[in-house]
Write a protein that holds these residues in place. Structure first.
Motif, short mmCIF file in Angstrom:
data_model
loop_
_atom_site.label_atom_id
_atom_site.label_comp_id
_atom_site.label_asym_id
_atom_site.label_seq_id
_atom_site.Cartn_x
_atom_site.Cartn_y
_atom_site.Cartn_z
N ASP A 259 -22.02 -13.63 -17.53
CA ASP A 259 -22.06 -12.97 -18.83
C ASP A 259 -21.52 -11.54 -18.78
OD1 ASP A 259 -22.84 -12.87 -21.67
OD2 ASP A 259 -24.31 -11.40 -20.95
N GLU B 52 -22.69 -23.80 -19.95
CA GLU B 52 -23.54 -22.74 -20.51
C GLU B 52 -24.21 -21.93 -19.40
OE1 GLU B 52 -24.61 -20.15 -23.09
OE2 GLU B 52 -23.35 -21.85 -23.63
N SER C 107 -13.69 -25.65 -18.67
CA SER C 107 -14.72 -25.68 -19.70
C SER C 107 -15.08 -27.10 -20.13
CB SER C 107 -14.28 -24.87 -20.92
OG SER C 107 -13.09 -25.39 -21.44
N LEU D 163 -17.57 -11.91 -19.11
CA LEU D 163 -16.97 -12.82 -20.09
C LEU D 163 -17.16 -12.29 -21.50
CD1 LEU D 163 -18.22 -16.25 -18.65
CD2 LEU D 163 -15.87 -15.39 -18.60
N GLY D 164 -16.33 -12.79 -22.40
CA GLY D 164 -16.48 -12.48 -23.83
C GLY D 164 -16.39 -10.99 -24.09
N VAL D 165 -17.35 -10.46 -24.85
CA VAL D 165 -17.34 -9.03 -25.20
C VAL D 165 -17.55 -8.14 -23.98
CG1 VAL D 165 -18.10 -9.42 -27.58
CG2 VAL D 165 -19.80 -9.00 -25.80
N ASN D 166 -18.07 -8.70 -22.89
CA ASN D 166 -18.30 -7.94 -21.66
C ASN D 166 -17.15 -8.06 -20.67
OD1 ASN D 166 -20.91 -7.17 -22.52
ND2 ASN D 166 -21.71 -9.16 -21.85
N ALA D 167 -16.08 -8.74 -21.06
CA ALA D 167 -14.96 -8.97 -20.15
C ALA D 167 -14.39 -7.64 -19.66
CB ALA D 167 -13.87 -9.78 -20.85
N ARG E 234 -21.56 -19.67 -17.93
CA ARG E 234 -21.29 -18.53 -18.82
C ARG E 234 -22.42 -17.50 -18.75
NH1 ARG E 234 -18.92 -22.32 -23.55
NH2 ARG E 234 -16.79 -22.42 -22.75
N LYS E 235 -23.64 -17.98 -18.64
CA LYS E 235 -24.77 -17.06 -18.53
C LYS E 235 -24.70 -16.30 -17.21
CE LYS E 235 -29.80 -16.92 -18.80
NZ LYS E 235 -31.03 -17.67 -18.94
#
Length: 183
Positions: free
Chosen positions: A87, A80, A104, A90-94, A83-84
């Motif tokens: 950020d 976590e 993971s 990753l994810g929607v900001n990739a 990932r922070k």
């Protein structure tokens, strides 16, 4: 904001793989060579750069330049927090040109080094997890009787172990996050 040759290496490379230290650099280069018929990354214009803890500064630069970059990083037992930290990538900001590669899975065990619990979530323990104790003993020329002994040995001799892995003709399995980075 970072002066020096490493930022220039990032700018001039076709692609780059960012790692934390020299042992990671050797292991990633070996993984690349295994996947690419013995060719080292630099032969294909890919620079493997040891950036210490400056990953985010290098990523800021890579993002502005739209440089293709992969990061190989340890999860250090806190996915976590990792990932922070990443950020923005990753994810929607990739970003299509930036790939953050990490395991993971958080591994744990009973080993202590002094009064501190052993960190099973760095590259060396992940390499041992993917391979057998016998194979690691063969590559390192050691005779450790237990996995815990090998963990202690690999932690105390990170660069020497990485150099032996890099130089070895013996087949080795690399953690998936390293394979992702060199793909």
């Amino acid at each position: 904001k970072i002066a020096g040759y490493d930022t220039l290496r990032l700018i001039l490379a076709k692609r780059a793989i960012l790692v934390e230290g020299p042992s990671d650099e050797l292991v990633v280069q070996k993984a690349y060579a295994v996947k690419n018929g013995g060719r080292l990354p630099i032969q294909d214009g890919i620079d493997v750069i040891s950036v210490g803890s400056s990953f985010l500064r290098f990523l800021e630069l890579a993002d502005k330049l739209r440089q293709v970059v992969a990061v190989v990083t340890d999860n250090d037992g806190d996915v976590e927090a990792l990932r922070k930290k990443y950020d923005n990538y990753l994810g929607v900001n990739a970003k299509p040109h930036i790939k953050i590669c990490y395991d993971s899975t958080v591994d744990a065990g009973q080993l202590f080094t002094g009064r501190r619990p052993f960190n099973y979530n760095t590259l060396e323990p992940k390499l041992l997890k993917e391979n057998s104790l016998d194979l690691m003993n063969e590559i390192f020329g050691t005779q450790h009787a237990t996995v815990d002994e090998m963990h202690i040995f690999m932690r105390a001799n990170k660069t020497d172990c990485a150099l032996k892995i890099f130089s070895s003709l013996t087949d080795i399995t690399f953690p998936d996050y390293v394979v992702q980075a060199v793909s």
